[in-house]
Design a protein around this motif. Structure first.
Motif, short mmCIF file in Angstrom:
data_model
loop_
_atom_site.label_atom_id
_atom_site.label_comp_id
_atom_site.label_asym_id
_atom_site.label_seq_id
_atom_site.Cartn_x
_atom_site.Cartn_y
_atom_site.Cartn_z
N PHE A 50 0.87 -1.17 0.00
CA PHE A 50 0.00 0.00 0.00
C PHE A 50 0.90 1.23 0.00
N GLU A 51 0.90 1.97 -1.09
CA GLU A 51 1.75 3.15 -1.22
C GLU A 51 0.91 4.43 -1.18
N VAL A 52 1.46 5.45 -0.53
CA VAL A 52 0.78 6.75 -0.46
C VAL A 52 1.71 7.83 -0.99
N ASP A 53 1.11 8.93 -1.42
CA ASP A 53 1.93 10.03 -1.95
C ASP A 53 2.70 10.73 -0.83
N ARG A 54 2.15 10.72 0.38
CA ARG A 54 2.81 11.29 1.54
C ARG A 54 2.13 10.74 2.79
N TRP A 55 2.74 10.95 3.93
CA TRP A 55 2.20 10.40 5.18
C TRP A 55 2.50 11.32 6.34
N PRO A 56 1.53 11.53 7.25
CA PRO A 56 0.23 10.84 7.32
C PRO A 56 -0.90 11.55 6.56
N ASP A 57 -0.66 12.75 6.08
CA ASP A 57 -1.73 13.49 5.39
C ASP A 57 -1.76 13.12 3.91
N TYR A 58 -2.02 11.84 3.64
CA TYR A 58 -2.01 11.31 2.27
C TYR A 58 -3.19 11.87 1.47
N THR A 59 -3.01 11.94 0.14
CA THR A 59 -4.10 12.34 -0.74
C THR A 59 -4.29 11.34 -1.88
N ALA A 60 -3.43 10.33 -1.96
CA ALA A 60 -3.55 9.31 -3.00
C ALA A 60 -2.95 8.00 -2.49
N VAL A 61 -3.60 6.89 -2.85
CA VAL A 61 -3.16 5.57 -2.41
C VAL A 61 -3.17 4.62 -3.60
N LEU A 62 -2.13 3.82 -3.71
CA LEU A 62 -2.04 2.74 -4.71
C LEU A 62 -1.82 1.44 -3.96
N TRP A 63 -2.55 0.40 -4.32
CA TRP A 63 -2.32 -0.88 -3.65
C TRP A 63 -2.42 -2.03 -4.64
N THR A 64 -1.61 -3.06 -4.39
CA THR A 64 -1.52 -4.21 -5.28
C THR A 64 -0.86 -5.37 -4.56
N GLY A 65 -0.99 -6.58 -5.12
CA GLY A 65 -0.31 -7.73 -4.56
C GLY A 65 1.16 -7.71 -4.92
N LEU A 89 -2.49 12.30 -7.07
CA LEU A 89 -2.49 11.19 -8.02
C LEU A 89 -1.29 11.28 -8.95
N ARG A 90 -1.03 12.47 -9.49
CA ARG A 90 0.13 12.66 -10.38
C ARG A 90 1.43 12.30 -9.67
N GLN A 91 1.57 12.76 -8.46
CA GLN A 91 2.78 12.49 -7.68
C GLN A 91 2.95 11.00 -7.42
N LEU A 92 1.86 10.34 -7.07
CA LEU A 92 1.91 8.91 -6.76
C LEU A 92 2.26 8.10 -8.01
N LEU A 93 1.64 8.41 -9.13
CA LEU A 93 1.93 7.69 -10.37
C LEU A 93 3.39 7.89 -10.79
N LYS A 94 3.88 9.08 -10.59
CA LYS A 94 5.24 9.41 -11.01
C LYS A 94 6.29 8.72 -10.15
N LEU A 95 6.05 8.61 -8.86
CA LEU A 95 7.08 8.15 -7.93
C LEU A 95 6.89 6.73 -7.41
N THR A 96 5.79 6.09 -7.75
CA THR A 96 5.54 4.74 -7.25
C THR A 96 6.61 3.76 -7.74
N SER A 97 6.77 2.67 -7.00
CA SER A 97 7.70 1.62 -7.38
C SER A 97 7.10 0.67 -8.42
N MET A 98 5.85 0.89 -8.80
CA MET A 98 5.16 0.02 -9.75
C MET A 98 5.88 -0.01 -11.10
N LYS A 99 6.01 -1.21 -11.67
CA LYS A 99 6.59 -1.35 -13.01
C LYS A 99 5.46 -1.29 -14.03
N TRP A 100 5.37 -0.18 -14.73
CA TRP A 100 4.25 0.05 -15.63
C TRP A 100 4.34 -0.75 -16.92
N THR A 101 5.46 -1.40 -17.17
CA THR A 101 5.59 -2.22 -18.38
C THR A 101 5.12 -3.66 -18.14
N SER A 102 4.73 -3.98 -16.90
CA SER A 102 4.24 -5.32 -16.58
C SER A 102 2.76 -5.44 -16.95
#
Length: 290
Positions: A50-65, A89-102
């Protein structure tokens, strides 16, 4: 970088999510709440991030297995997003560890973020595919009878949960089923979460509806030879009553062109709003060789 939440922080996030019956357009918030709560309760046996753009005052969350041996294939592909700020959302998409080519499946992605997602994928060199629209339907009143009082219109049938041995039947009859991956997912969900099934006098399933690990109802079906008898409404009322008893907010997703499903669920007491429109988006999907 984004922040990957510890379990203690995830508990804090869950406490911050108040599901308001008057704010029903936020289906992504409900999905986040149920997934996180089920994960903390041990009902999701694989590891999740579960990733957030910032903590604890998050404004976007991404979660996956997590992409490791603990997760089944369907969980590794499933990707969810919830946000209250477009910048978040923009910040989270940009900085997430998610591999977008998968290979990924964005589940019930709110249409309000579609342009931001497209922009991000273009920067990643990932082609944006065609996708299917859905509307979020919510059960808007609490007048459904209890499980014990769901009325049977036919004394030759009974209604109880689905059984794990019915996983293949449910998978085979589901529009998106028929694969070993889907059957694995259905077996897990039947074994872990509420479901409802109408059985004939010989104990054979004739109509059913399930509950997804992220909180929505789904995979509802009635065998063709048993349609027009009100069995699906019976199964739905049974599952709604279970959800309400457990404190769940009953909701599901209806494909935008499935008018029959709209009619059935409107009779059951469901409604939907324009802001609840969403999309199921397959990224980097392998083309069939057939």
């Amino acid at each position: 970088m984004t922040r990957s939440l510890l379990r203690s922080e995830l508990r804090q996030l869950v406490r911050s999510l108040v599901l308001d019956w008057n704010d029903l357009a936020s289906h992504s918030k409900a999905m986040l709440f149920y997934t996180a709560q089920h994960y903390l309760d041990g009902k999701i046996p694989w590891e999740m991030t579960f990733e957030v753009d910032r903590w604890p005052d998050y404004t976007a969350v991404l979660w996956t297995g997590n992409n490791d041996a603990s997760a089944p294939s369907f969980a590794k592909k499933a990707l969810f997003l919830h946000w209250t700020s477009e910048n978040g959302l923009r910040q989270l998409l940009k900085l997430t560890s998610m591999k977008w080519t998968s290979p990924l499946l964005l589940i019930a992605f709110p249409l309000s973020g579609l342009s931001i997602l497209k922009e991000h994928l273009e920067l990643q060199g990932v082609p944006f595919p065609e996708f299917s629209f859905c509307d979020t339907a919510y059960y808007l009143h609490k007048t459904c009878p209890t499980v014990e009082k769901v009325k049977m219109t036919d004394n030759k049938v009974s209604i109880t949960p689905l059984k794990p041995e019915h996983s293949q039947l449910v998978s085979r009859t589901w529009k998106f089923g028929g694969t070993s991956e889907v059957e694995e997912r259905i077996h897990y969900q039947i074994s872990t979460f509420p479901s409802a099934c109408v059985y004939d006098q010989d104990g054979n399933p004739v109509s059913w509806i399930m509950f997804n690990y992220y909180g929505s109802q789904g995979a509802g079906y009635t065998l063709p030879e048993h349609r027009g008898k009100g069995y699906f409404q019976l199964a739905s009322k049974y599952l709604i009553s279970i959800c309400l008893q457990k404190g769940y907010l009953p909701f599901l997703f209806i494909e935008h062109d499935n008018e029959h499903s709209r009619v059935v669920h409107r009779k059951l007491g469901y409604s939907w709003v324009e802001a609840g429109r969403c999309a199921y988006i397959h990224l980097n999907r392998k083309k069939s060789s057939g």
